[in-house]
Design a protein around this motif. Structure first.
Motif, mmCIF file in Angstrom:
data_model
loop_
_atom_site.group_PDB
_atom_site.id
_atom_site.type_symbol
_atom_site.label_atom_id
_atom_site.label_comp_id
_atom_site.label_asym_id
_atom_site.label_seq_id
_atom_site.Cartn_x
_atom_site.Cartn_y
_atom_site.Cartn_z
ATOM 1 N N VAL A 317 -3.921 -33.029 -53.108
ATOM 2 C CA VAL A 317 -3.626 -34.134 -53.679
ATOM 3 C C VAL A 317 -2.517 -34.536 -53.529
ATOM 4 O O VAL A 317 -2.028 -35.256 -54.518
ATOM 5 C CB VAL A 317 -4.059 -35.360 -55.067
ATOM 6 C CG1 VAL A 317 -5.405 -35.168 -54.350
ATOM 7 C CG2 VAL A 317 -3.921 -34.157 -55.663
ATOM 8 N N ALA A 320 0.448 -37.463 -54.425
ATOM 9 C CA ALA A 320 -0.005 -38.833 -55.351
ATOM 10 C C ALA A 320 1.177 -38.877 -56.803
ATOM 11 O O ALA A 320 1.451 -37.375 -57.494
ATOM 12 C CB ALA A 320 -1.214 -39.015 -55.321
ATOM 13 N N LYS A 325 -3.602 -38.172 -60.308
ATOM 14 C CA LYS A 325 -4.401 -36.599 -59.148
ATOM 15 C C LYS A 325 -5.200 -36.600 -60.560
ATOM 16 O O LYS A 325 -6.505 -36.062 -58.988
ATOM 17 C CB LYS A 325 -3.494 -35.520 -59.809
ATOM 18 C CG LYS A 325 -1.793 -36.154 -58.942
ATOM 19 C CD LYS A 325 -1.104 -34.524 -58.611
ATOM 20 C CE LYS A 325 -0.190 -34.463 -58.197
ATOM 21 N NZ LYS A 325 0.445 -32.953 -57.926
ATOM 22 N N LEU A 328 -8.070 -38.296 -58.218
ATOM 23 C CA LEU A 328 -7.676 -37.824 -56.669
ATOM 24 C C LEU A 328 -8.426 -37.009 -56.344
ATOM 25 O O LEU A 328 -9.902 -36.524 -55.360
ATOM 26 C CB LEU A 328 -6.517 -38.556 -55.978
ATOM 27 C CG LEU A 328 -5.897 -39.805 -55.782
ATOM 28 C CD1 LEU A 328 -4.491 -39.534 -55.640
ATOM 29 C CD2 LEU A 328 -6.779 -40.779 -55.329
ATOM 30 N N GLU A 332 -12.416 -36.670 -54.556
ATOM 31 C CA GLU A 332 -12.073 -35.815 -52.882
ATOM 32 C C GLU A 332 -13.152 -34.303 -53.124
ATOM 33 O O GLU A 332 -14.067 -34.812 -52.090
ATOM 34 C CB GLU A 332 -10.873 -34.568 -52.984
ATOM 35 C CG GLU A 332 -10.456 -33.900 -51.623
ATOM 36 C CD GLU A 332 -11.018 -34.025 -50.377
ATOM 37 O OE1 GLU A 332 -10.918 -35.409 -50.460
ATOM 38 O OE2 GLU A 332 -11.301 -33.571 -49.855
#
Ligand code: NZQ
Ligand code: ZN
Length: 400
Positions: A317, A320, A325, A328, A332
């Motif tokens: 990530v 970002a 973070k 994300l 993911e």
């Protein structure tokens, strides 16, 4: 409380021990319960019958149990068990067969309607002993104290949890018996056992590092072994790892000391009750949406799962904003999980499950009728929340 007295007999040819083992647990006259025919085609049923006979155990049979088993066959089994004075239940098959045998075991010893146990009117106070010859690693019923049965009238799929009475006395587990599983059933079983671990992993209980790590280990081993069994169904070592993982996922050991969730399972049970889908595939259609929703409402464990189980790193990530973070990383992780299931041809939303227009009102109504105002514990979900998750699950896309 953790009470797991089941004797597991694991390895090649272990089904030959079924007679002597059932005898040790007091069997004189057993009822063999089995499914739609796979055990006949493979010759397993004949081997089991021969082994019982060699140990002097008589038997009667109840075959043709279907996936998502119903109360109708349980009533039939209770009548047969009483008429034939059966003193031992032997399930030869998977979760559907084992759960039917468990419900009969409890029902035989009760004067009223066995459904009283499932709808919470009564608790089980006695049951016939149960033995298992497992043919599919999935539901984990061979080591669990649970049974899941659907009441045909109203399509109520409910689970009963009575570890003291419903845990099998023994489970015979020969990985070779799983070589004949079709790829779809293998994949659905793998998904189911993963979600059994996850229902325990997604917990707010603090200080359970050991069980967190055990859950992660079981999940990571499954993720490593799954492609091997999908690629080569006769890979004994991989089949053996998957088979034992299915038991550890659901015999309670991964849930010790922590509050468990179970919202995804209960949401799935409505799907399989109404639409008759395979339980594991129903789960892979619900869980990515459930996890994505959790990224907004209780991200902690989703983020930890993403890092520790799915191997998401800060590099994934990069760029970002620091505040963005964790979300994300978590998202993911959900995507990687969904891709993993997709790689085994499993659906990752309800549309792919073959239900383009699910009746979400009906699913929500039945869910809360069966489970009460709130479902799950990681976040206690009310009607609006479960509706949101069903809607997300209808359309979930890995690429969004
Ligand atoms: O019926 P046969 O011909 O045997 O075919 C079965 C069935 O079609 C086939 N199969 C099993 N072993 C095979 C095989 N085919 C070829 N070779 C073999 N060796 O697989 C199909 C599925 O069998 P089923 O017993 O339905 O699978 P599973 O073990 O996934 O059980 C699913 C049921 O368990 C419940 C589910 O809701 C569902 O009703 N669950 C039970 C739990 C428990 N008791 O603790 C917990 C779970 O969360 C789950 O809810
Ligand atoms: Zn399950």
């Amino acid at each position: 409380m953790f009470h797991s007295p089941t004797e597991f007999i694991f390895g090649r040819d272990t089904e030959q021990q079924v007679g002597q083992t059932a005898k040790r647990y007091g069997a004189h006259r057993a009822m063999i319960v089995y499914g739609g025919g796979s055990v006949k085609r493979s010759g397993l049923l004949t081997r089991v019958e021969t082994a019982l006979k060699a140990s002097g155990i008589e038997h009667v049979e109840l075959g043709g149990i279907t996936p998502n088993p119903t109360d109708t066959r349980v009533y039939e089994g209770i009548d047969l068990a009483r008429k034939e004075q059966v003193d031992f239940m032997l399930a030869v098959g998977g979760g559907s067969v084992i759960d039917t045998a468990k419900a009969i075991a409890a029902g035989v010893k009760y004067d009223g309607d066995f459904w009283d146990f499932f709808c919470g009117k009564r608790t089980v106070e006695d049951a016939l002993p149960i033995g298992v010859v497992l043919t599919i690693p999935a539901a984990g019923s061979e080591g669990s104290g649970n049974a899941v049965i659907t009441k045909t009238d109203g399509l109520h799929k409910l689970s009963l949890r009575t570890p003291m009475w419903l845990r099998p006395k023994f489970a015979i587990m020969n990985p070779e018996l799983t070589f004949t599983l079709p790829p779809y059933q293998t994949a659905c079983g793998i998904a189911d056992m993963m979600v059994h671990v996850m229902e325990r992993y997604f917990s707010n209980t603090k200080g359970c590092e050991l069980t967190d790590r055990m859950c992660e280990a079981v999940l990571m081993a499954i993720i490593d072994e799954a492609p091997k069994v999908m690629h080569n169904p006769q890979d004994y070592e991989a089949r053996a790892n998957i088979m034992w993982a299915g038991t550890l996922a659901h015999n309670g050991i991964c849930g010790t000391g922590r509050e468990e969730d179970w919202a995804s399972h209960f949401m799935e049970h409505e799907l399989s009750a109404v639409y008759g889908v395979t339980h594991g595939a129903g789960l892979t259609a619900i869980v990515p949406a459930w996890m994505t929703w959790m990224c907004r409402h209780n991200i902690n464990k989703v983020e930890q799962f993403a890092r520790r189980v799915m191997g998401v790193t800060p590099n994934d990530v990069e760029g970002a904003a620091p505040g963005a973070k964790p979300r994300l990383v978590a998202l993911e992780g959900v995507r990687r999980l969904a891709r993993f299931w997709q790689s085994m041809d499993l659906p990752t939303n309800i549309t792919q499950l073959g239900i383009p227009k699910p009746d979400i009102d009906l699913l929500v109504d039945k869910l809360h009728e069966n489970k009460g105002e709130f479902v799950g514990n990681y976040v206690k979900l009310d009607r609006e929340m479960t509706r949101e998750i069903y809607v997300m699950a209808r359309d979930y896309s890995i690429d969004d």
